[in-house]
Design a protein around this motif. Structure first.
Motif, PDB file in Angstrom:
ATOM      1  N   GLU A  26       6.020   7.554  -1.120  1.00 13.62           N
ATOM      2  CA  GLU A  26       5.847   7.712  -2.567  1.00 13.62           C
ATOM      3  C   GLU A  26       6.891   6.899  -3.340  1.00 13.62           C
ATOM      4  O   GLU A  26       6.591   6.331  -4.389  1.00 13.62           O
ATOM      5  CB  GLU A  26       5.892   9.186  -2.938  1.00 13.62           C
ATOM      6  CG  GLU A  26       4.659   9.933  -2.425  1.00 13.62           C
ATOM      7  CD  GLU A  26       4.786  11.450  -2.474  1.00 13.62           C
ATOM      8  OE1 GLU A  26       5.846  11.966  -2.923  1.00 13.62           O
ATOM      9  OE2 GLU A  26       3.822  12.122  -2.061  1.00 13.62           O
ATOM     10  N   VAL A  29       5.776   3.333  -3.592  1.00 16.50           N
ATOM     11  CA  VAL A  29       4.794   3.176  -4.667  1.00 16.50           C
ATOM     12  C   VAL A  29       5.519   3.047  -6.009  1.00 16.50           C
ATOM     13  O   VAL A  29       5.210   2.157  -6.816  1.00 16.50           O
ATOM     14  CB  VAL A  29       3.792   4.354  -4.684  1.00 16.50           C
ATOM     15  CG1 VAL A  29       2.952   4.339  -5.950  1.00 16.50           C
ATOM     16  CG2 VAL A  29       2.896   4.306  -3.449  1.00 16.50           C
ATOM     17  N   VAL A  51      -2.072   0.696  -6.545  1.00 15.85           N
ATOM     18  CA  VAL A  51      -0.986   0.912  -5.579  1.00 15.85           C
ATOM     19  C   VAL A  51      -0.865   2.401  -5.287  1.00 15.85           C
ATOM     20  O   VAL A  51      -0.664   3.208  -6.191  1.00 15.85           O
ATOM     21  CB  VAL A  51       0.351   0.361  -6.106  1.00 15.85           C
ATOM     22  CG1 VAL A  51       1.470   0.625  -5.104  1.00 15.85           C
ATOM     23  CG2 VAL A  51       0.242  -1.122  -6.403  1.00 15.85           C
ATOM     24  N   GLN A  52      -1.016   2.757  -4.008  1.00 17.11           N
ATOM     25  CA  GLN A  52      -0.914   4.165  -3.635  1.00 17.11           C
ATOM     26  C   GLN A  52      -0.571   4.337  -2.162  1.00 17.11           C
ATOM     27  O   GLN A  52      -0.822   3.465  -1.347  1.00 17.11           O
ATOM     28  CB  GLN A  52      -2.208   4.899  -3.953  1.00 17.11           C
ATOM     29  CG  GLN A  52      -3.435   4.337  -3.272  1.00 17.11           C
ATOM     30  CD  GLN A  52      -4.701   5.039  -3.707  1.00 17.11           C
ATOM     31  OE1 GLN A  52      -4.867   6.205  -3.388  1.00 17.11           O
ATOM     32  NE2 GLN A  52      -5.556   4.338  -4.410  1.00 17.11           N
ATOM     33  N   HIS A  65      -0.182   2.404   2.942  1.00 18.84           N
ATOM     34  CA  HIS A  65      -0.229   2.071   1.525  1.00 18.84           C
ATOM     35  C   HIS A  65      -1.436   1.171   1.302  1.00 18.84           C
ATOM     36  O   HIS A  65      -1.850   0.446   2.211  1.00 18.84           O
ATOM     37  CB  HIS A  65       1.032   1.302   1.103  1.00 18.84           C
ATOM     38  CG  HIS A  65       2.253   2.140   1.082  1.00 18.84           C
ATOM     39  ND1 HIS A  65       3.136   2.190   2.133  1.00 18.84           N
ATOM     40  CD2 HIS A  65       2.742   2.978   0.139  1.00 18.84           C
ATOM     41  CE1 HIS A  65       4.119   3.019   1.827  1.00 18.84           C
ATOM     42  NE2 HIS A  65       3.907   3.504   0.620  1.00 18.84           N
TER      43      HIS A  65
END
Length: 151
Positions: A26, A29, A51-52, A65
């Motif tokens: 996270e 990101v 984007v994740q 990702h």
């Protein structure tokens, strides 16, 4: 996770490891989104919104990702007219051609992804080594050399 091992309690449980990995994914990101804003790659916001972090944990221990392929073109300063294996004679980069066709300045790299990813994945490697021991580090060191070569 920018704090390293300072906030890790021992003994480390699988839940602790999963939480660290989820936090790391996270945080990547967040970093990439900050870079996208910094380099003003926000014409439509599509890359920023794509984007994740997509998966964590499980028995196979996967961190993934994803983002739009367009992001790689921004990273390298390429796009329409560039192609793999071109002979290097990209006429549209010539200053006279650009002036004649009112093209302005050629694209420039906007390095939002690779450098930060390489540095951060090395930090993740250190933490995984801390969690799992030197056996893990040996396996990953060889993989990173294959993936990134000499950066």
């Amino acid at each position: 996770m920018r704090n390293g091992t300072n906030n890790i309690k021992t003994p480390v449980t699988q839940e602790d490891i999963h939480a660290y990995e989820r936090g790391w994914a996270e945080e990547m990101v967040n970093i990439w989104k900050e870079k996208i804003i910094h380099y003003r790659i926000r014409h439509t916001g599509a890359l920023y919104n794509s984007v994740q972090a997509t998966s964590f944990g499980g028995s196979s221990r996967v961190i993934a990702h994803k983002f739009l392929l367009y992001g790689l073109y921004q990273e390298t300063g390429t796009g329409n007219g560039y192609y793999h294996g071109n002979p290097g004679d990209l006429y549209f980069l010539d200053k006279e051609y650009r002036a004649k066709h009112h093209l302005g300045e050629p694209r420039q790299r906007r390095p939002w992804f690779n450098r930060k990813y390489y540095i951060s994945i090395m930090k993740l490697n250190d933490m995984e080594g801390y969690f799992y021991g030197t056996e893990y580090q040996g396996l990953m060191a060889d993989l990173f050399k294959q993936m990134f070569g000499k950066i």
